[in-house]
Design a protein around this motif. Structure first.
Motif, mmCIF file in Angstrom:
data_model
loop_
_atom_site.group_PDB
_atom_site.id
_atom_site.type_symbol
_atom_site.label_atom_id
_atom_site.label_comp_id
_atom_site.label_asym_id
_atom_site.label_seq_id
_atom_site.Cartn_x
_atom_site.Cartn_y
_atom_site.Cartn_z
ATOM 1 N N ILE A 1 58.875 -22.462 62.032
ATOM 2 C CA ILE A 1 58.658 -21.324 62.945
ATOM 3 C C ILE A 1 59.749 -20.285 62.741
ATOM 4 C CG2 ILE A 1 58.622 -20.631 65.372
ATOM 5 C CD1 ILE A 1 56.097 -22.045 64.574
ATOM 6 N N ALA A 2 60.994 -20.774 62.605
ATOM 7 C CA ALA A 2 62.119 -19.844 62.442
ATOM 8 C C ALA A 2 61.968 -19.022 61.169
ATOM 9 C CB ALA A 2 63.422 -20.627 62.405
ATOM 10 N N ALA A 3 61.549 -19.670 60.083
ATOM 11 C CA ALA A 3 61.388 -18.966 58.807
ATOM 12 C C ALA A 3 60.291 -17.915 58.898
ATOM 13 C CB ALA A 3 61.087 -19.974 57.705
ATOM 14 N N LEU A 4 59.185 -18.242 59.606
ATOM 15 C CA LEU A 4 58.093 -17.280 59.765
ATOM 16 C C LEU A 4 58.509 -16.107 60.632
ATOM 17 C CD1 LEU A 4 55.146 -19.829 60.210
ATOM 18 C CD2 LEU A 4 55.575 -18.340 58.233
ATOM 19 N N LEU A 5 59.272 -16.398 61.676
ATOM 20 C CA LEU A 5 59.783 -15.331 62.544
ATOM 21 C C LEU A 5 60.661 -14.373 61.754
ATOM 22 C CD1 LEU A 5 60.748 -17.125 65.894
ATOM 23 C CD2 LEU A 5 59.241 -15.130 65.658
ATOM 24 N N LEU A 6 61.580 -14.937 61.003
ATOM 25 C CA LEU A 6 62.495 -14.104 60.236
ATOM 26 C C LEU A 6 61.727 -13.261 59.225
ATOM 27 C CD1 LEU A 6 65.330 -13.199 59.412
ATOM 28 C CD2 LEU A 6 65.462 -15.205 57.907
ATOM 29 N N ALA A 7 60.769 -13.854 58.561
ATOM 30 C CA ALA A 7 59.974 -13.115 57.585
ATOM 31 C C ALA A 7 59.226 -11.960 58.246
ATOM 32 C CB ALA A 7 58.993 -14.066 56.895
ATOM 33 N N HIS A 8 58.690 -12.228 59.454
ATOM 34 C CA HIS A 8 57.977 -11.184 60.191
ATOM 35 C C HIS A 8 58.901 -10.016 60.530
ATOM 36 C CE1 HIS A 8 55.118 -9.380 62.988
ATOM 37 N NE2 HIS A 8 56.136 -9.289 63.855
ATOM 38 N N HIS A 9 60.101 -10.360 60.987
ATOM 39 C CA HIS A 9 61.045 -9.305 61.368
ATOM 40 C C HIS A 9 61.487 -8.490 60.144
ATOM 41 C CE1 HIS A 9 61.016 -10.779 65.377
ATOM 42 N NE2 HIS A 9 61.836 -11.828 65.177
#
Length: 687
Positions: free
Chosen positions: A27-35
């Protein structure tokens, strides 16, 4: 409220300072990628740490630096690596970080998102629903993850090579990653000189060098702190592993069982000596004798004592004793004179052990062992010859007592067999005293001078005279010839001139082909192994046998130049005559005036020799000599062995011809032409 990732994407357009609490690293990796796709800027906590920081900055130091970087950014910032940072600090400092984070959320001055895992997020300061309602604290994802917090070993680069490991706190944090970390890490710090407070219990700050040696070099603590430190420093300097360093300095070739103990002894003063012992213990066969010696904590000072003496005594009756003894013997031969005191200690300590136990351990070939072998053999029943137990223990003794060689007649063979056995036992019997008295030299025995002259005409022949080498040494010399693979072209026992003393036994031979004579045998027979010292019988025997090594060496050297080497003696001697006198088994014969020797004298004029003497007329000197038969004597002091008399051991010597190649034609000698003796007086006197 917990948001699904897709639902949260629709809401994430706030400019508020907020915390995104993720459930797992995916989840953290997807969040960071989105940002990042939406033009946010990532800011890792590690970027707030100076590369030269001696200690890990605590929250009170790191938060202002983080604020400054956020405020200076022209974009909205996503802060990562918070979990990695928190995993390195103690619980109370984690709370301090959370309080500081709470203050920033409340103040809403930071255009930033702080990414933090649910496991690390402390809700204590965020219980008010307003934080969630205002999306200042957002929980994302239902499926949580359980991570074992990372374990980090912090050690000084003084002791451990850098390798691919982090070299400072900044690089460690970067290595731990953007999200929640796990696993084992090593920080090789240039300045790890003291323990830092405020770190997580999972951070091992290692300053104990013994522990470092165990953890990073797999070295045992028993080597001692100084040795361990020295060894680690040497490995650092040479950029080698412990194994490679020790192998290079000890020498891989020295790991052979017969060489390792010598090499350890050579290194006994070296600072790394315990490490070399450890290295050897790891490399040798666990069932070897050396492994047994090193199994105890043997010190350098007692290494040889333990190897040669004490350990051997402990395992004398071990089922593998013979194998251990053979291994020990090979190593002792390599040690040379250094081993002698400890072999002597071993012999003294085992003096009462039975022959069957100790025989296999007296196998190093040293003089003191040979003396002990002769002492023990002398106490056995030699009437049947050398006991089988001792056959391979001392080759010189085996050759001397050998019954393999014929003296030319059964009578002589039996006589010298019994003589040699009695001499080793250092005793005498009434039967042999009578035999010595009754023995008469047969006319079939050739003259030494006749035999020698048969070979003198050939200019490719050389002569070696061994002073005092009587016929008793005939089997010894032939046994040594076989051992050294010398060709024996001719062998016989021959008679010498009378009296059987050096000054009456010059030999006619071209002096240019006369080898340097060997005097040692006669010297020992008169003065003992050590002149002016009290010597035991076995010491004298071993000293005498050792002189035959010189004889063999002279023969080998001469055969490089000459086709044949003729070896003979000037006369023999009698040890049993002295023993008979010492035991009161002989008598002193009457004599007017001073005799020439205790074994012969110039005959009184106009008198016939009594039965106790054998008479001989020397035509050249126009003198008649009386030589004592048997073991009686004349009234003059004798020595340890005597010569000049008429016993077989005094008047018979070997004549042996050695060559490099076998001769096709057999040498034939007319034994009846005793009158053809050719005698030339030579300065070949007793010493």
């Amino acid at each position: 409220m917990i948001y699904a990732l897709n639902d949260y994407y629709k809401l994430v357009n706030s400019t508020f300072t907020c915390v995104e609490v993720y459930s797992n690293n995916t989840i953290a990796a997807l969040l960071l990628a989105h940002h990042l796709q939406n033009d946010y800027e990532e800011l890792g906590i590690y970027e707030c740490i100076d590369v030269n920081a001696l200690t890990l900055p605590m929250p009170g130091s790191i938060m202002p630096i983080l604020d400054k970087k956020i405020l200076s950014s022209e974009k909205r910032v996503v802060v990562t690596g918070i979990d990695s940072y928190l995993s390195l600090i103690a619980e109370k400092d984690r709370k301090t970080f959370m309080i500081a984070l709470h203050n920033r959320i409340d103040n809403e001055k930071m255009n930033a998102i702080y990414l933090i895992s649910r496991n690390m997020f402390d809700t204590m300061n965020f219980k008010n629903p307003k934080y969630e309602n205002a999306l200042q604290v957002v929980y994302i994802g239902n499926e949580g993850q359980y991570f074992t917090e990372p374990c980090v070993s912090v050690v000084s680069s003084q002791w451990v090579k850098q390798g691919n490991n982090p070299a400072n706190w900044k690089s460690l944090l970067k290595t731990l990653g953007q999200f929640e970390p796990t696993g084992n890490y090593i920080l090789i710090h240039d300045n790890n000189i003291q323990i830092q407070a405020g770190l997580s219990p999972n951070i091992m700050q290692i300053i104990d060098t013994t522990f470092i040696a165990q953890q990073f070099y797999e070295l045992p603590a028993c080597l001692g702190k100084k040795v361990l430190e020295k060894l680690m420093i040497e490995c650092q300097k040479s950029d080698q592993t412990v194994q490679n360093l020790l192998e290079e300095r000890f020498g891989a070739e020295n790991m052979a069982l017969h060489l390792a103990i010598k090499r350890l002894f050579e290194l006994q003063a070296n600072e790394l000596w315990p490490a070399y012992v450890w290295y050897v213990k790891q490399g040798v066969n666990a069932g070897s004798y050396l492994a047994k010696v090193l199994s105890d904590d043997v010190s350098a000072a007692f290494l040889l004592q333990s190897y040669i003496c004490s350990t051997a005594i402990e395992i004398l009756k071990d089922k593998n004793a013979n194998e251990y003894a053979r291994e020990r013997a090979m190593a002792v031969r390599e040690l040379g004179d250094e081993a002698i005191p400890f072999i002597n200690e071993f012999i003294i300590a085992t003096r009462l052990q039975p022959d069957i136990i100790i025989a296999g351990w007296l196998n190093c070939g040293t003089e003191i062992e040979n003396i002990e072998i002769v002492r023990r053999v002398a106490e056995t029943d030699l009437t049947v010859g050398l006991p089988q137990l001792w056959q391979k223990s001392y080759s010189m003794l085996s050759y001397y007592l050998s019954d393999e060689y014929d003296y030319g007649s059964e009578v002589l063979t039996a006589y010298f067999r019994d003589y040699r056995r009695l001499k080793i036992a250092d005793t005498i019997t009434e039967e042999f005293i009578k035999s010595a008295y009754d023995s008469v030299l047969s006319n079939e025995i050739a003259s030494r001078d006749v035999l020698v002259q048969k070979f003198s005409a050939d200019r490719e022949n050389a002569l070696l005279i061994v002073d005092g080498m009587g016929a008793e040494y005939y089997p010894l010399l032939l046994g040594l010839a076989k051992k050294h693979r010398l060709n024996v072209e001719f062998e016989a026992v021959a008679s010498v001139c009378l009296p059987s003393s050096t000054k009456y036994n010059g030999i006619k031979w071209d002096k240019t082909r006369l080898l340097e004579p060997v005097h040692g045998i006669d010297n020992v027979s008169h003065n003992g192994a050590e002149k002016f010292e009290i010597n035991t019988s076995e010491q004298n025997i071993v000293a005498t046998f050792s002189k035959f090594e010189v004889v063999i060496k002279r023969i080998n050297q001469a055969l490089k130049k000459y086709k044949q080497v003729i070896v003979t003696g000037d006369h023999g001697s009698s040890r049993l005559a002295v023993i008979a006198h010492e035991e009161g088994a002989s008598k002193t014969l009457p004599w007017e005036g001073e005799p020439e020797s205790c074994r012969y004298g110039i005959a009184p004029q106009h008198q016939q020799a009594p039965s106790e003497f054998e008479s001989y007329y020397d035509a050249e000197q126009n003198k008649t000599y009386w030589m004592v038969r048997g073991y009686n004597r004349l009234p003059k002091k004798g020595k340890m062995s005597v010569h000049g008399g008429a016993t077989m051991e005094e008047r018979l010597v070997p004549v042996i011809v050695f060559s490099m190649l076998k001769l096709e034609k057999e040498i034939k000698v007319d034994s009846k032409k005793l009158e053809e003796q050719l005698v030339e007086k030579m300065d070949f006197d007793d010493i």
